[in-house]
Design a protein around this motif. Structure first.
Motif, mmCIF file in Angstrom:
data_model
loop_
_atom_site.group_PDB
_atom_site.id
_atom_site.type_symbol
_atom_site.label_atom_id
_atom_site.label_comp_id
_atom_site.label_asym_id
_atom_site.label_seq_id
_atom_site.Cartn_x
_atom_site.Cartn_y
_atom_site.Cartn_z
ATOM 1 N N UNK A 86 0.835 -1.208 0.000
ATOM 2 C CA UNK A 86 0.000 0.000 0.000
ATOM 3 C C UNK A 86 0.870 1.258 0.000
ATOM 4 N N UNK A 87 1.927 1.235 0.792
ATOM 5 C CA UNK A 87 2.835 2.383 0.864
ATOM 6 C C UNK A 87 3.529 2.601 -0.481
ATOM 7 N N UNK A 88 3.969 1.503 -1.099
ATOM 8 C CA UNK A 88 4.633 1.591 -2.409
ATOM 9 C C UNK A 88 3.694 2.182 -3.445
ATOM 10 N N UNK A 89 2.445 1.728 -3.468
ATOM 11 C CA UNK A 89 1.479 2.249 -4.441
ATOM 12 C C UNK A 89 1.141 3.716 -4.181
ATOM 13 N N UNK A 90 1.144 4.103 -2.926
ATOM 14 C CA UNK A 90 0.919 5.509 -2.588
ATOM 15 C C UNK A 90 2.057 6.370 -3.125
ATOM 16 N N UNK A 91 3.284 5.888 -2.995
ATOM 17 C CA UNK A 91 4.445 6.599 -3.538
ATOM 18 C C UNK A 91 4.335 6.712 -5.053
ATOM 19 N N UNK A 112 -5.506 -0.038 -7.733
ATOM 20 C CA UNK A 112 -4.649 -1.059 -7.137
ATOM 21 C C UNK A 112 -4.465 -0.789 -5.642
ATOM 22 N N UNK A 113 -4.281 0.475 -5.293
ATOM 23 C CA UNK A 113 -4.121 0.861 -3.887
ATOM 24 C C UNK A 113 -5.371 0.507 -3.086
ATOM 25 N N UNK A 114 -6.535 0.811 -3.634
ATOM 26 C CA UNK A 114 -7.796 0.496 -2.943
ATOM 27 C C UNK A 114 -7.954 -1.014 -2.782
ATOM 28 N N UNK A 115 -7.617 -1.765 -3.831
ATOM 29 C CA UNK A 115 -7.696 -3.227 -3.757
ATOM 30 C C UNK A 115 -6.748 -3.767 -2.689
#
Length: 202
Positions: A86-91, A112-115
């Motif tokens: 989740x942190x990686x996708x937020x970045x 993808x982050x929501x999933x």
């Protein structure tokens, strides 16, 4: 032979590869001009963040004793990898693919982050949704949206994705990694965020 083939599908279509495949497909189909150097830089950055970094973090978590196997067979083992994902996708959506550069890819990764967040919450509640189905179903939904958005005919691609989705679901059942309900939940966790976000960029 069939046993080895079904087991190999879990590796070939691993969830780690799905985001990068979506980006490659996008750049191969977009009618907008994007400088080759920009495409190359994005792909390299995403390869590092979505594939290499998660693998390195997995080994780090294994050393710490937070995970026992690459398969993340228990819900407890899934918590830290999903949180880091989740942190990686937020970045990625903040630094690599902001909406000002590519609105389609921004919302793809937001989905993808929501999933990932949904899967994380379910893992905390001791439910093991299929991450393989989340990845493939979300990618397939993104392909469908792009075909409408760019008015392109990708029936062949969508047919292949449908076959792959079914084959991977069969593979996960065959290796007893999931029961049917976990696959169904994974499918909807992958599809629904992409579907819900479509009106914001289509």
């Amino acid at each position: 032979m069939t046993d080895k083939f079904l087991k190999s599908l879990s590796f070939i279509f691993h969830p780690l590869f799905m985001p990068l495949l979506g980006v490659i497909f996008y750049f191969s189909k977009t009618p907008r001009f994007v400088a080759p150097d920009v495409v190359k830089a994005k792909l390299i950055s995403l390869f590092i963040l979505t594939i290499l970094l998660p693998i390195l973090l997995y080994f780090f978590l294994k050393v710490l004793g937070k995970v026992k196997s690459f398969y993340l067979t228990t819900t407890k083992e899934r918590v830290y990898p999903l949180l880091l994902n989740c942190i990686i996708n937020l970045i990625i959506i903040q630094r690599i693919l902001p909406p000002t550069e590519s609105i389609e890819l921004y919302f793809f990764f937001l989905g993808i982050l929501i999933s990932s967040m949904t899967c994380l919450m379910l893992a905390i509640m001791k439910f093991k949704a299929s991450i393989h189905l989340i990845g493939i179903s979300g990618l397939t939904m993104f392909f469908i949206a792009l075909s409408v958005h760019f008015s392109i005919n990708i029936v062949g691609t969508l047919s292949v994705m449908t076959l792959v989705l079914g084959a991977v679901a069969t593979s996960r059942l065959h290796v007893k990694a999931h029961v049917a309900v976990e696959l169904v939940v994974g499918f909807f966790i992958g599809v629904l965020p992409q579907l819900i976000l479509i009106p914001y960029w289509l």
